[in-house]
Design an enzyme around this catalytic site. Structure first.
Site, PDB file in Angstrom:
ATOM      1  N   HIS A  57       1.181  -1.615   0.171  1.00 27.22           N
ATOM      2  CA  HIS A  57       0.194  -0.153  -0.292  1.00 27.22           C
ATOM      3  C   HIS A  57       0.863   1.733  -0.102  1.00 27.22           C
ATOM      4  O   HIS A  57       0.487   2.706  -0.623  1.00 27.22           O
ATOM      5  CB  HIS A  57      -1.318  -0.024   1.555  1.00 27.22           C
ATOM      6  N   ASP A  81      -0.006  -7.546   1.807  1.00 27.05           N
ATOM      7  CA  ASP A  81       0.226  -6.227   1.904  1.00 27.05           C
ATOM      8  C   ASP A  81       1.788  -6.021   1.985  1.00 27.05           C
ATOM      9  O   ASP A  81       2.372  -5.187   2.291  1.00 27.05           O
ATOM     10  CB  ASP A  81      -0.358  -6.054   2.623  1.00 27.05           C
ATOM     11  N   SER A 113       5.229   2.654   7.639  1.00 24.99           N
ATOM     12  CA  SER A 113       4.680   1.133   6.878  1.00 24.99           C
ATOM     13  C   SER A 113       5.854   0.888   6.641  1.00 24.99           C
ATOM     14  O   SER A 113       6.514   1.080   5.853  1.00 24.99           O
ATOM     15  CB  SER A 113       3.153   1.818   6.688  1.00 24.99           C
ATOM     16  N   LEU A 124      -5.703 -25.770  -0.883  1.00 22.65           N
ATOM     17  CA  LEU A 124      -6.375 -27.295  -0.714  1.00 22.65           C
ATOM     18  C   LEU A 124      -7.805 -27.777  -1.591  1.00 22.65           C
ATOM     19  O   LEU A 124      -7.661 -28.680  -2.252  1.00 22.65           O
ATOM     20  CB  LEU A 124      -6.576 -26.852   0.474  1.00 22.65           C
TER      21      LEU A 124
END
Length: 496
Positions: free
Chosen positions: A133, A163, A239, A294
């Site tokens: 982001h 992310d 971040s 799966l």
């Protein structure tokens, strides 16, 4: 109200100057009084100044900051679609107030959005990992190193499901000091950690805290969550920054904070280094992250489901659907199985199962420990390549009874009204739920298709009513809702 937020900073084309609380220093008389009445003032040296043998905390911080960078990204927004004036420009009142001549002036055809974040050097040749982001849709990216050099960067690859994004520095990168990966799986609660990044764009900052929790999931941030929780101060702009251990090793990428105000409140989340390393290697080596698949729909087990399925506990995850022809189907997994472990590693939640399967990778052979019919067994499955596994995260709504339901046959009109796909061959449709009724408390909704009762197919409304009235204290329903199937354990003794 608390909210979970990612922590990069978006700024306008002009510089943003943050405000800070005033700092108050005591008057000299106050300090003297304190000294006279209580003895010498305590040392300002932190309690954790030495936390790893004889190695000083400052040494750890100084060695780690060289591997953390500041990232600024810029995105050009084209404003020639007639909306660049904002919603007020089409409002007749504002047009009369300012005059038509004001709105006939030339308007800018584009705007620039900038954001700030952090990143971590993970190789000596200029590979940087950050959050997706932070650089999402960026047209230009610049990276400021710890030695104040500013270099351009290109996106190697990005993985929105975790992310994470990988950048490569451009030009002559010179001598770099990347961080080494630490073993995030060996972290323990209470381990001291440092968070390094660029909060609020003020410049590189180091904060200290402890590991508050491990394996945090179902936070709603990304698809694959296995967060390290820390109380090290993390704020907007952190971040993509580093969470390091007391050896100066990278053990996490700071990603999100839980906050009421948008700032630090003592609950921060970092993506563990084990997951970061897998994603980075995939993006650098092959340009994508290949995950194991799966082919099941899974859900958490609450106490009512455990009782209905006669399970000894709520451990494991319940298989509520098996995709035909998928790896689980080929391996022999059935609807109603409870998966307890993957290759000997216990599974405590849906998120944990998804992470273990994804990390194993396509074509991996895994042994699934399951419970079926009260008996434990092991089933070998060869995983496929992830292609849209459908997973219901979180616990089911609180169980209740079926009073207040209005049902209809699964005929043409009902299919069209509620958009029930042709692949749902039998069942009854919930067309209304009385407000305040046990059915509403159970979480049933109009449009739900009840396809099984007691793990047997429901053929008609009359078939459902007859079998429901003969059921015991608890009845298990299989519901088709959109593309997913879910089990509900309903206590019929709650019927009014």
């Amino acid at each position: 109200m608390m909210r979970l937020t990612r922590i990069s900073i978006g700024i306008a084309s002009v510089a943003l100057l943050g405000t800070c609380a005033p700092v108050t220093t005591p008057k000299s008389g106050d300090a003297t009084a304190a000294k006279d009445s209580h003895g010498p003032l305590p040392s300002a040296r932190p309690v954790f100044a030495r936390v790893s043998g004889d190695r000083d905390l400052a040494d750890i911080a100084e060695s780690a900051v060289d591997g953390v960078v500041n990232i600024s990204s810029e995105r050009v927004r084209h404003l020639d679609d007639g909306t660049h004036g904002g919603p007020f420009f089409s409002d007749p009142f504002f047009r009369r107030f300012f005059g038509e001549h004001f709105f006939q002036r030339p308007m800018p055809k584009e705007g620039r959005e900038r954001s700030l974040g952090s990143g971590v050097l993970v190789s000596a040749d200029g590979i940087v990992v950050t959050n997706h982001h932070v650089i999402k849709r960026a047209d230009a990216i610049q990276v400021r190193l710890a030695d104040e050099r500013v270099l351009g960067a290109e996106v190697v690859g990005s993985d929105p499901e975790t992310d994470l994004a990988v950048l490569r520095l451009k030009g002559e990168v010179g001598k770099l000091r990347p961080l080494q990966y630490g073993d995030s799986d060996k972290l323990r609660l209470g381990n001291v950690v440092l968070a390094i990044g660029n909060p609020f764009g003020v410049g590189q900052t180091v904060t200290m805290g402890i590991v508050s929790a491990k394996g945090r999931a179902n936070m709603g941030v990304v698809d694959y969550e296995d967060f390290i929780q820390t109380d090290a101060a993390i704020n907007p702009g952190n971040s993509g920054g580093a969470l390091v251990n007391m050896r100066g090793e990278l053990i996490g990428i700071n990603t999100a904070i839980l906050t009421r105000t948008g700032g630090y409140q003592g609950v921060g989340f970092a993506i563990p280094a084990a997951m970061v390393k897998t994603v980075v290697n995939g993006l650098v080596e092959v340009g994508e992250v290949k995950r194991g698949w799966l082919g099941v729909t899974i859900q958490e087990i609450d106490s009512d489901l455990a009782s209905a399925f006669k399970l000894p506990s709520t451990k494991g995850v319940l298989v509520s659907d098996v995709i035909a022809g998928g790896p689980a189907d080929k391996g022999g997994i059935r609807r109603g199985d409870v998966i307890l472990s993957v290759s000997g590693q216990p599974v405590a939640s849906t998120a944990e199962l998804r992470n273990r399967v994804a990390a194993a990778g396509p074509e991996a052979k895994v042994d699934l420990g399951i419970i079926r019919g009260g008996q434990e067994r092991t089933i070998a499955v060869e995983l496929g390549l992830k292609q849209g596994e459908r997973t219901q995260l979180g616990a089911l709504p609180e169980a209740g009874a079926l009073g207040g339901l209005s049902l209809a046959p699964l005929d043409g009109p009902a299919r069209r009204r509620f958009e029930v796909p042709a692949e749902v061959e039998h069942g009854v449709v919930v067309i209304a739920v009385k407000p305040g009724s046990p059915a509403q408390r159970a979480g049933l909704r109009p449009g739900d298709v009840i396809v099984e009762l007691g793990q047997e197919p429901v053929q008609s409304v009359e078939d459902f009513r007859r079998r429901y009235l003969k059921a015991g204290d608890t009845v298990v329903l299989l519901i088709r809702r959109g593309p997913a199937t879910l089990f509900f354990a309903l206590r019929t003794e709650d019927e009014p």
